[in-house]
Design a protein around this motif. Structure first.
Motif: not given
Length: 759
Positions: A736-742, A744-748, A750-759
């Motif tokens: 699945l492709e999702i939008e995080v902040g500004d 795009l991140v793909t989550v599969a 076998d491939a969790p995604a980690t993204v920095a939080n908004r300030a």
């Protein structure tokens, strides 16, 4: 303060104080439901003090005659109300000939607990009555595995004394509504149902409005341990049997009670005895503990999709789980004929009917925590009632369809004119739910079949309800009440006008993408051109100097003052002030402008939302249970995390802490999604409109982290927000492709995604 009564625990709501002045409050908190029926947490053995005994069957209601001092065309003929049904939980106890009644019999070690993880209710206490010292334990639940079944168990240990102990399980139909006019009753025995021992068949009494009468049949089976069966009876309004034993210190007795409850909504009355008996035959083949284990497993499956975990804030954790539990106990989409009432199965206030809360607050939550069919059932409920919605519009002399503010069967059944006639924004919320479902699921099948029919009829209503102002060269809508019910009969409510314009534009766009459907629905080019003209020239009150959307014409002429100017003895306004004084004041019960900016957040910049929030929130008293959650989501979006958390706490613990001093009337069921919205849409920044999911998470100060599950387009996504970053894990489904902040991140898988939080 009521909040001090409730122990803080992540999976339990418990009280250890028996306060006669707070019994109704506790009964509300301990309410159980399973979609088919529900009951307040009343004491099985009976309570002689102030209590609100209530058992309610889904979809069973009565058209109580509207009583007003004057009558005008368009008034609903009746006020629909849920009816208190047969008491299925009664288990009376006598010790040495004395009734065990905690209103008159002193007790110790009292504990009443709702197990949120397993959907079970337990109550324990020690007492002395009739020369016997007893330790008593009650256990009960309403099955979500077989929703027509209720299970109970009472265990009693004799600590001291010798004498006769009697336990009497019964069914009692001598009940009435707390809100009945002149102590009316609504039930009478049903002679057309074969009477069997341990069974009661009751039907709602005749009414002059031609609405259906309902038959409800309850039947019970018991299993006793250490007790001998005694006298049984079968009266017109009750049935039961007494079990007794001569006891001494150290003796233990127990009794299991199973009850089957069936209604004419699902079974022909003549079949009730056979259906109920078959249910009880199956139930009696297994012990109470086995059914309890089934209940725990079924709840575990629900929690697997719906749980929200909060680390570092136990009251916040308890609050969100209590809210989600009560919602899933009330509705899980099994029956498209049902909807969700503001009190669910927990009380009679508001008549137990369906409001606009469903589409505005509940559909987005159910879309994410359950399979799509659950939310789809809510949309189909409205489509089923499209003919009645057309009837409602004709009652007001208007075209199209006007969905009711309050209903059981689709016909408006609320008798306050400022609500029935004027709070017409509910029509727009129903249309917007269709759009949300379509965007969120990516499934256009409902929109293209049933949904477009609903949209067209709602659009026709709005096109007929507006009027042209030659002076202003704009279309206007006069004589309405917005979500803020502290202002009635106002002109050009910004939220209502904005919704009307949006519905007309969206419906036109939907028809443009469905060649041939306009002709099938009788919509010609001239009608659509009229809609476009209204869209282009709709009046939306705005003040350029303040940079805010104006709640309605004349609002800025009020004596504007913040809530901080009120004294402690002024709140809550609806319990302290006259209605006239409230209407003249600037104080806001719940969001109006901000409700619109929340619903259509993609239409506004962060700065626009910030200016309107800064102007309106200080004048908002949040005396609607729906208010705090919307403000919390917006506060999070505009960078006010402390305010967002403050308002989350208010919505999550509204009933647990009795913020509005009215929990004794029943829980605020339809506002309970607000806690979920505040966390997921607010702190998590999730948005579900458009072609992909969007997130903008942050972690509130004082929390170590939080996580929630999102079901989206065949996927199950786990979102775990930490202090500085967020991990997205695909539990089920395709990448699945999702939008995080500004970005795009793909989550599969076998491939969790980690993204920095908004300030």
């Amino acid at each position: 303060m009521a909040s001090r009564m409730v122990e803080v625990d992540p999976w339990e709501v418990a009280v250890t104080t028996l306060d006669p002045a707070r019994i109704r409050f506790v009964e509300s908190l301990m309410s159980l439901g399973n979609g088919h029926m529900g009951a307040r947490g009343s004491f099985e053995e009976g309570y002689g003090g102030d209590s609100h005994l209530g058992t309610y069957i889904a979809g069973v209601w009565f058209p109580d005659r509207t009583r007003v001092g004057w009558w005008k065309n368009g008034y609903p003929e009746y006020f629909g109300k849920v009816v208190n049904a047969v008491d299925i939980g009664a288990i009376r106890i006598r010790a040495g000939g004395e009734p065990v009644d905690l209103f008159t019999v002193p007790c110790a070690d009292f504990r009443f607990a709702l197990d949120l993880r397993r959907g079970c209710l337990t109550r324990t206490f020690r007492c002395e009555a009739g020369g016997l010292a007893l330790r008593v334990r009650f256990d009960r639940f309403l099955s979500i595995v077989t929703p027509e079944l209720s299970f109970q168990r009472v265990e009693i240990e004799v600590e001291d004394g010798e004498g006769v102990l009697e336990i009497t399980p019964l069914l009692d139909a001598d009940v009435h509504n707390l809100d009945a006019n002149y102590a009316e009753t609504f039930w009478e025995p049903e002679p057309g149902v074969e009477r069997r021992p341990g069974m009661l068949a009751m039907t709602t009494r005749p009414n002059p409005f031609g609405t259906p009468r309902f038959t409800v049949t309850a039947a019970t089976r018991t299993r006793a341990e250490g007790l001998e069966p005694g006298d049984a009876w079968d009266d017109a309004l009750s049935t039961g049997r007494t079990f007794a034993a001569t006891v001494a210190p150290g003796d233990r007795v127990a009794l299991d009670k199973a009850v089957a409850v069936v209604s004419s909504r699902d079974h022909e009355p003549r079949t009730h005895p056979a259906v109920a008996s078959a249910l009880l035959d199956a139930a009696s083949s297994r012990p109470h503990g086995a059914h309890r284990a089934d209940q725990a497993a079924a709840w575990a499956a629900r929690w697997e999709q719906a749980d929200v975990v909060i680390e570092g804030d136990p009251p916040a954790q308890q609050g969100i789980r209590f809210n989600v539990f009560q919602l899933l106990s009330t509705y899980y989409g099994e029956d498209e004929r049902l909807n969700i009432g503001p009190k669910g199965f927990t009380g009679e206030k508001y008549g137990g009917a369906t409001y606009w809360d469903t589409e505005a607050f509940l559909v987005p939550m159910y879309m994410s925590i359950a399979e799509p069919d659950v939310a789809l059932a809510l949309l189909r409920y409205r489509h089923r009632q499209l003919p009645q919605a057309r009837h409602n519009a004709r009652q007001q002399g208007l075209p199209g369809a006007l969905y009711p503010m309050v209903t059981f069967d689709g016909v408006e059944c609320h008798n306050e004119w400022e609500i029935t006639f004027e709070e017409i924004h509910r029509n727009g919320a129903i249309a917007h739910a269709i759009r949300y479902y379509t965007d969120y699921t990516g499934d256009r099948s409902y929109l293209e079949a049933e949904g477009v029919e609903v949209l067209v009829e709602i659009a026709r209503f709005w096109a007929g309800r507006v009027h042209w102002s030659a002076r202003a060269d704009r279309y206007m809508i006069h004589g309405v009440t917005g979500p803020n019910e502290y202002e009635n009969n106002i002109n050009n409510n910004w939220y209502t006008n904005y919704l009307a314009r949006w519905v007309l534009r969206y419906t036109d766009e939907v028809l443009a993408g469905l060649p041939g459907r306009a002709a099938e629905l009788g919509v010609d080019d001239a009608e659509r051109e009229r809609w476009r003209d209204v869209v282009a020239r709709m009046y939306l009150p705005h003040d350029d100097a303040l940079g805010v959307n104006v709640q309605h014409d004349g609002f800025l002429d009020k004596a504007l003052a913040p809530v901080s100017a009120l004294g402690d003895d002024d709140r809550p306004l609806n319990q302290r002030w006259s209605w006239d004084r409230i209407l003249r004041s600037p104080y806001i019960k719940q969001a109006d402008v901000l409700q619109g900016m929340y619903t259509f957040s993609e239409d506004f910049t962060t700065e626009e939302i910030r200016r309107n929030f800064a102007f309106y929130e200080p004048m908002t008293v949040h005396e609607s249970s729906l208010s705090a959650s919307i403000h919390s989501v917006l506060a999070a979006a505009i960078g006010m995390p402390e305010k967002a958390v403050e308002l989350y706490s208010r919505t999550a613990r509204l009933d647990l802490d009795d913020y509005n001093n009215d929990t004794e009337d029943g829980l605020h069921i339809t506002s309970m999604s607000g806690a979920w919205l505040a966390i997921v849409q607010g702190f998590g920044g999730m948005r579900g409109l458009g072609e992909r999911l969007r997130f903008a998470p942050f972690c509130p100060e004082g929390w170590r982290g939080y996580s929630f599950m999102i079901r989206y387009r065949g996927r199950l996504l786990r979102v775990a927000v930490g202090a500085s970053s967020t991990a997205f894990t695909l539990v089920e489904g395709e990448p699945l492709e999702i939008e995080v902040g500004d970005g795009l991140v793909t989550v599969a898988a076998d491939a969790p995604a980690t993204v920095a939080n908004r300030a």
